[in-house]
Design an enzyme around this catalytic site. Structure first.
Site, mmCIF file in Angstrom:
data_model
loop_
_atom_site.group_PDB
_atom_site.id
_atom_site.type_symbol
_atom_site.label_atom_id
_atom_site.label_comp_id
_atom_site.label_asym_id
_atom_site.label_seq_id
_atom_site.Cartn_x
_atom_site.Cartn_y
_atom_site.Cartn_z
ATOM 1 N N CYS B 24 0.834 -1.198 0.000
ATOM 2 C CA CYS B 24 0.000 0.000 0.000
ATOM 3 C C CYS B 24 0.864 1.242 0.000
ATOM 4 O O CYS B 24 2.086 1.170 0.092
ATOM 5 C CB CYS B 24 -0.877 0.015 1.245
ATOM 6 S SG CYS B 24 0.128 0.066 2.752
ATOM 7 N N CYS B 27 3.136 1.666 3.067
ATOM 8 C CA CYS B 27 4.385 0.912 3.044
ATOM 9 C C CYS B 27 5.407 1.629 2.169
ATOM 10 O O CYS B 27 6.585 1.727 2.504
ATOM 11 C CB CYS B 27 4.173 -0.491 2.475
ATOM 12 S SG CYS B 27 2.720 -1.312 3.075
ATOM 13 N N ASP B 425 1.230 -31.547 2.835
ATOM 14 C CA ASP B 425 2.396 -31.673 3.687
ATOM 15 C C ASP B 425 1.981 -31.214 5.082
ATOM 16 O O ASP B 425 0.977 -30.539 5.237
ATOM 17 C CB ASP B 425 3.506 -30.790 3.126
ATOM 18 C CG ASP B 425 4.708 -30.773 4.017
ATOM 19 O OD1 ASP B 425 5.108 -31.859 4.461
ATOM 20 O OD2 ASP B 425 5.244 -29.694 4.264
ATOM 21 N N ASP B 601 5.326 -26.836 1.366
ATOM 22 C CA ASP B 601 6.138 -25.625 1.438
ATOM 23 C C ASP B 601 7.630 -25.895 1.415
ATOM 24 O O ASP B 601 8.399 -25.081 0.966
ATOM 25 C CB ASP B 601 5.794 -24.850 2.713
ATOM 26 C CG ASP B 601 6.311 -25.573 3.941
ATOM 27 O OD1 ASP B 601 6.210 -26.813 3.965
ATOM 28 O OD2 ASP B 601 6.827 -24.912 4.842
ATOM 29 N N ASP B 605 9.350 -30.822 -0.357
ATOM 30 C CA ASP B 605 8.128 -30.956 -1.143
ATOM 31 C C ASP B 605 8.334 -30.554 -2.600
ATOM 32 O O ASP B 605 7.474 -30.791 -3.436
ATOM 33 C CB ASP B 605 7.023 -30.060 -0.561
ATOM 34 C CG ASP B 605 6.676 -30.468 0.851
ATOM 35 O OD1 ASP B 605 6.542 -31.677 1.073
ATOM 36 O OD2 ASP B 605 6.553 -29.581 1.703
#
Lengths: 51, 706
Positions: B24, B27, B425, B601, B605
Site C-alpha cells: 500500500c 508501506c 504436507d 512448502d 516438497d
C-alpha cells in the site's frame, strides 16, 4: 465537401497526437509501475515525522 | 560488496531488494523515507507492481546492511539475485501495436460509417483511399506479432491460430487495395484492423496476468541462505555469497541463521531445525564432527562449520534437480486455448478454401470468390475465441490476488479445476511451521512472571524468544523493567532486578523444543514449544470434502508428530516420506487416474509440487517450494486452498461458456458468410458483439474468490 477537407485532417491529427502521447508515456517508463503510481498519490508529503 | 552482476554501470552502487510484504501507499512512503534517512543511502525507489525497491547507495554499504535497515523499518527483504533479474515482460512489446491498431481501427471505422451511410462516387473513393492510407501502415506495424508467429509456424511446416489470422488480414488488405484502386463499393480495412485490435487486446491481457503473478512470486523467491560469514585463515571475518563458497572454507553460523552449504561442525554444538529440508519438526542436536546440511536452521548457539559440499553439490541442490526433472512432466499439458487453436485453424482454412472453390465452380469470378473467402476468414475471426480464455483468467486471478492468492500461470487454473485428490504436507502447510509456546503454560503465568519473560524474550533474536515474545505480546502482557539484560549465545538471556536474577535459558533436560524460565521461584518453569495447526485448517478440510476432493497427509516428519496432526484433522496420513517417495506417491495416484493436488512448502516438497497436476504453497514456503508451486497464498488461513479450487472451477465454467458463445456465433455467421450475404458492416458488428459478450461474461468472475 470543404468542411470534410478540414475536419478529416483535424480528426486524424488529434488522433495521431494522442497516439504519440501514448508512445511518449510508454518510452518514459510510465507503465513500469501502475500499482505504485496509483498508490503514490495517497502519500501525504507534509506529514514527515509521523512514521 | 554489493554488486548486481549485470552490465550497467549504475548497478555498482545500486541494489535491488525484493520486499514481498509491501502492498500500500503507507508501506511505500515508510520504505522510501526510512531508507532515505540512513547515512550512505542516496535514494530509494519502490516499484509496487513488482514489489521491488531499488536503492542507490555508497559503496561502503553492503546487502546485509540494507536488509537490516529494512528489517528495522519493519519489512522483511531479500536481495534479488541476478538470476531473477527483470523477468522479460511480454506486455510492453504488445502495447504499442495495440495502440496503433486501436487508433487506426477507430479512424477507419469513422470513414467506413460514412461510406455505409451512403457516400458515393468520388467521396467514397476518397474515403477508401484515406482508409488505405491509415490502414496499410498500421496493419504492417500492428500485425507483426501475428505475422512473425505465423511465419515461424509455417517455416516449421505447422499451423497455429496466427496463420489464418495473418492470411485473413493480408488477403483482406490486398483485396481492399485492389477494390479501392478499381473504385469498387467495398473495402475491408476496418474489418482487418478490428480483428488485430481485439486479438492484441486478448494477448495483452494474457501477458499481463502472467507478469503480475510472476512478479509477486519472484519477489518472494530466494529465501534460502544467500551467503555465509566466512572465517579466513588469518582470522578475518568476511561475508561471502553462497555462490562463492568452496569446500574447506569455515563458516560461522550464528543462532537463527540458515546454513548456506553442507558441512561438518568443527567447533561448538547446537540444535538444528531441519524442517525445511525433511519436514521433521524436532530439532536435532549436533556437535563437533557431525554433518549438517544446507537449508537447516541453527537454533542454539553459534557453530563453526567446515564446508564439505557447496553450491551444486548440496542436498538442497539435489532436491532442486529432482524437481526440475518432474517439471517436464507437467509442461506436456496442453492449454485449452491451444487445443482449441489446433482444431480451429485447419477448420477455418478448409472452410474458406471450400467456399472459394464452391463459388468458382458455381461460376463466380476469381475476384468475387476471393472476397467471399476473405469474408469467411474474417467472420470466423478467432477474436472471441482469442479473448475467451485470457479475459476469464485475468479476471479470476485478479480476484484471487485480492484474496491473497497469487496465480503463477494461467494454465494452473485449468489444472486446478480438475483436481479430485489432494495431498498435504504437514510442517509449514497444515501447521504454521513455526514453534509456538504452549498456550496452557503461558496462561498459568502471573503478570509479573509473564512481564519478565517478555522483557527477556524481546531482547533476543533467537527464534524461540521471538515466538515467545510474540505470544506474550498477543496476550497483552506488559514488559517489566530489568537491568543488565545480556544474551549469552547458546545459554539464554539473563537479567536482574532488585538484586534478583532472572533467566530465560536452555533447559538442562528437554524433550523436543523448550525453554526454562527462571523468575526467582524454587523451580524454573518449562515452556514447551510446538507447531500448531493453521487457523481454519479443519474448516478448510471440510470444504475440500464438500468439493469432492479426497485429502490425506504426506509428511516427511516422524510418526508421532504426524499422528498428532492426523488425529486433530481426521485425515489419513503417511509419515517419514522422503522427497523422492513423495514424488512416487503422486506418480502412483496419477496412474490410478486421479488428478492430484500437492500442497506443501518445504524443500522436501519441491519435487512433489512439480510432479503433481497442480500445486499450492504458502507464502512462507522455501525458495524451491515457491518456485515449484502454481499458486502461492499469502494469508495464514488454509481456507485459501478451497477458495482457489472454487475460483478455478468457476473460471473453467466461464471459459467453457465463452467457447460456446464464440462457437455459437460462428455457427450462425459462417453459413451467411459462405453464402456471400455478409456485408462489411454486418461482419464488423457481429465480430465486435461476440467479443464484447465474451468479455462481459468473464467479468462475472470478479467475485470468484469467495
Amino acid at each position: 465537401m470543404t468542411g470534410l477537407a478540414l475536419l478529416i485532417p483535424v480528426a486524424l491529427g488529434l488522433g495521431l497526437a494522442g497516439l504519440f502521447a501514448f508512445f511518449w508515456a510508454l518510452r518514459s517508463g510510465q507503465f513500469d509501475d501502475p500499482d505504485g503510481a496509483a498508490n503514490r498519490i495517497l502519500i501525504d508529503e507534509e506529514v514527515d515525522d509521523r512514521a | 560488496m554489493t554488486a548486481i552482476p549485470s552490465g550497467d554501470d549504475f548497478a555498482k552502487h545500486a541494489t535491488v531488494l525484493a520486499v514481498p510484504a509491501m502492498h500500500c501507499a503507507g508501506c511505500m512512503s515508510q520504505i522510501e523515507r526510512g531508507l532515505g534517512q540512513i547515512a550512505g543511502i542516496d535514494s530509494a525507489r519502490v516499484n509496487l507492481s513488482s514489489r521491488l525497491v531499488k536503492v542507490s547507495h555508497s559503496a561502503d554499504l553492503d546487502d546485509r546492511d540494507l536488509v537490516l535497515a529494512l528489517a528495522n523499518i519493519g519489512f522483511e527483504a531479500q536481495v534479488r539475485h541476478s538470476r531473477l533479474d527483470a523477468p522479460v515482460s511480454a506486455v510492453k512489446p504488445l502495447l504499442a501495436p495495440l495502440a496503433v491498431a486501436g487508433f487506426a481501427a477507430m479512424n477507419v471505422m469513422l470513414l467506413s460509417v460514412s461510406v455505409w451511410s451512403g457516400a458515393d462516387g468520388s467521396t467514397r473513393g476518397m474515403f477508401h483511399w484515406l482508409s488505405a492510407l491509415i490502414a496499410v501502415p498500421a496493419i504492417a506495424y500492428a500485425g507483426q506479432p501475428f505475422f512473425r508467429s505465423a511465419w515461424k509456424a509455417l517455416s516449421k511446416r505447422q499451423t497455429n491460430m496466427d496463420v489464418p489470422i495473418s492470411i485473413g488480414v493480408i488477403v483482406a488488405t490486398g483485396l481492399s487495395l485492389y477494390e479501392t484502386a478499381m473504385g469498387g463499393a467495398h473495402a475491408w480495412f476496418d474489418g482487418a484492423l478490428m480483428l488485430l485490435t481485439f486479438l492484441l487486446a486478448g494477448r495483452v491481457l494474457d501477458a499481463m496476468m502472467r507478469d503480475k503473478a510472476r512478479s509477486g512470486v519472484d519477489a518472494l523467491l530466494s529465501q534460502a541462505a544467500s551467503g555465509a560469514t566466512i572465517i579466513e585463515q588469518d582470522g578475518r571475518v568476511i561475508w561471502s555469497p553462497s555462490g562463492d563458497l568452496k569446500n574447506g572454507m569455515v563458516m560461522r553460523v550464528a543462532a537463527g541463521e540458515r546454513l548456506a552449504a553442507d558441512g561438518r561442525i568443527v567447533s561448538g554444538n547446537s540444535q538444528f531445525d531441519r524442517s525445511l529440508l525433511t519436514g521433521e519438526t524436532t530439532p536435532i542436536i549436533a556437535g563437533k564432527g557431525d554433518d549438517v546440511l544446507a537449508g537447516t536452521l541453527n537454533l542454539g548457539s553459534p557453530v563453526d562449520v567446515i564446508v564439505t559440499h557447496a553450491g551444486e553439490d548440496t542436498t538442497l541442490a539435489e532436491i532442486a534437480r529432482l524437481m526440475e526433472a518432474s517439471t517436464q512432466n507437467r509442461s506436456r499439458y496442453v492449454r485449452i486455448a491451444d487445443r482449441a487453436a489446433r482444431l480451429y485453424a485447419p477448420a477455418v482454412h478448409t472452410l474458406s478454401a471450400l467456399t472459394v472453390l464452391g463459388w468458382l465452380i458455381a461460376g463466380a469470378s476469381l475476384y468475387d470468390a476471393l472476397v467471399i473467402g476473405v469474408a469467411v476468414l474474417i467472420i470466423t475471426c478467432p477474436c472471441a475465441l482469442g479473448l475467451a480464455v485470457p479475459v476469464a483468467q485475468v479476471v479470476a486471478s485478479g480476484a484471487l490476488m485480492r484474496a491473497g492468492i497469487m496465480v503463477k500461470d494461467g494454465s494452473a487454473l485449468e489444472r486446478l479445476a480438475k483436481i479430485d485428490r489432494a495431498l498435504l504436507d504437514k510442517t509449514g502447510t497444515l501447521t504454521m511451521g513455526k514453534p509456538v509456546p504452549d498456550p496452557d503454560t503461558i496462561a498459568e503465568m502471573d503478570a509479573r512472571e509473564a512481564g519478565i519473560a517478555l522483557t527477556l524474550a524481546s531482547s533476543s533474536s533467537h527464534p524461540l524468544s521471538r515466538a515467545l515474545a510474540g505470544a506474550l505480546t498477543a496476550r497483552g502482557v506488559k514488559a517489566v523493567a530489568l537491568q543488565n539484560v545480556t544474551e549469552r549465545a547458546g545459554k539464554g538471556v539473563f537479567g536482574e532486578a532488585d538484586g534478583q536474577q532472572f533467566a530465560l535459558r536452555r533447559p538442562e533436560t528437554a524433550e523436543g523444543t523448550a525453554v526454562a524460565l527462571e523468575t526467582g521461584r524454587p523451580s524454573s518453569r518449562l515452556v514447551k514449544f510446538a507447531d500448531r495447526l493453521r487457523p481454519d485448517a479443519v474448516g478448510a478440510l471440510a470444504q475440500m470434502d464438500q468439493l469432492g476432493i479426497k485429502t490425506s497427509i504426506l509428511s516427511g516428519d516422524n510418526i508421532p508428530a504426524v499422528a498428532q496432526i492426523a488425529r486433530e484433522t481426521g485425515l489419513s496420513a503417511q509419515a517419514g516420506v522422503s522427497p523422492a517417495e513423495k514424488q512416487e506417491a503422486i506418480g502412483r495416484l496419477r496412474e490410478a487416474g486421479y488428478n492430484v493436488l500437492m500442497v506443501g512448502d518445504g524443500l522436501n516438497d519441491g519435487p512433489a509440487l512439480a510432479a503433481a497436476d497442480a500445486s499450492i504453497a504458502p507464502g512462507s514456503a522455501s525458495d524451491v517450494g515457491l518456485h515449484a508451486a502454481d499458486f502461492v497464498f499469502m494469508q495464514e488461513s488454509l481456507v485459501a486452498i478451497p477458495q482457489a479450487i472454487r475460483a478455478s472451477r468457476a473460471t473453467m465454467r466461464v471459459v467453457k461458456q465463452n467457447f460456446a458463445l464464440a462457437i455459437g456465433y460462428n455457427i450462425l455467421a459462417v453459413p451467411l458468410a459462405m453464402a456471400g450475404l455478409v456485408t462489411p458492416l454486418i461482419a464488423a458488428i457481429a465480430m465486435s458483439a461476440s467479443s464484447l459478450i465474451v468479455v462481459g461474461n468473464s467479468l462475472r468472475l470478479v467475485r470468484a474468490a469467495k
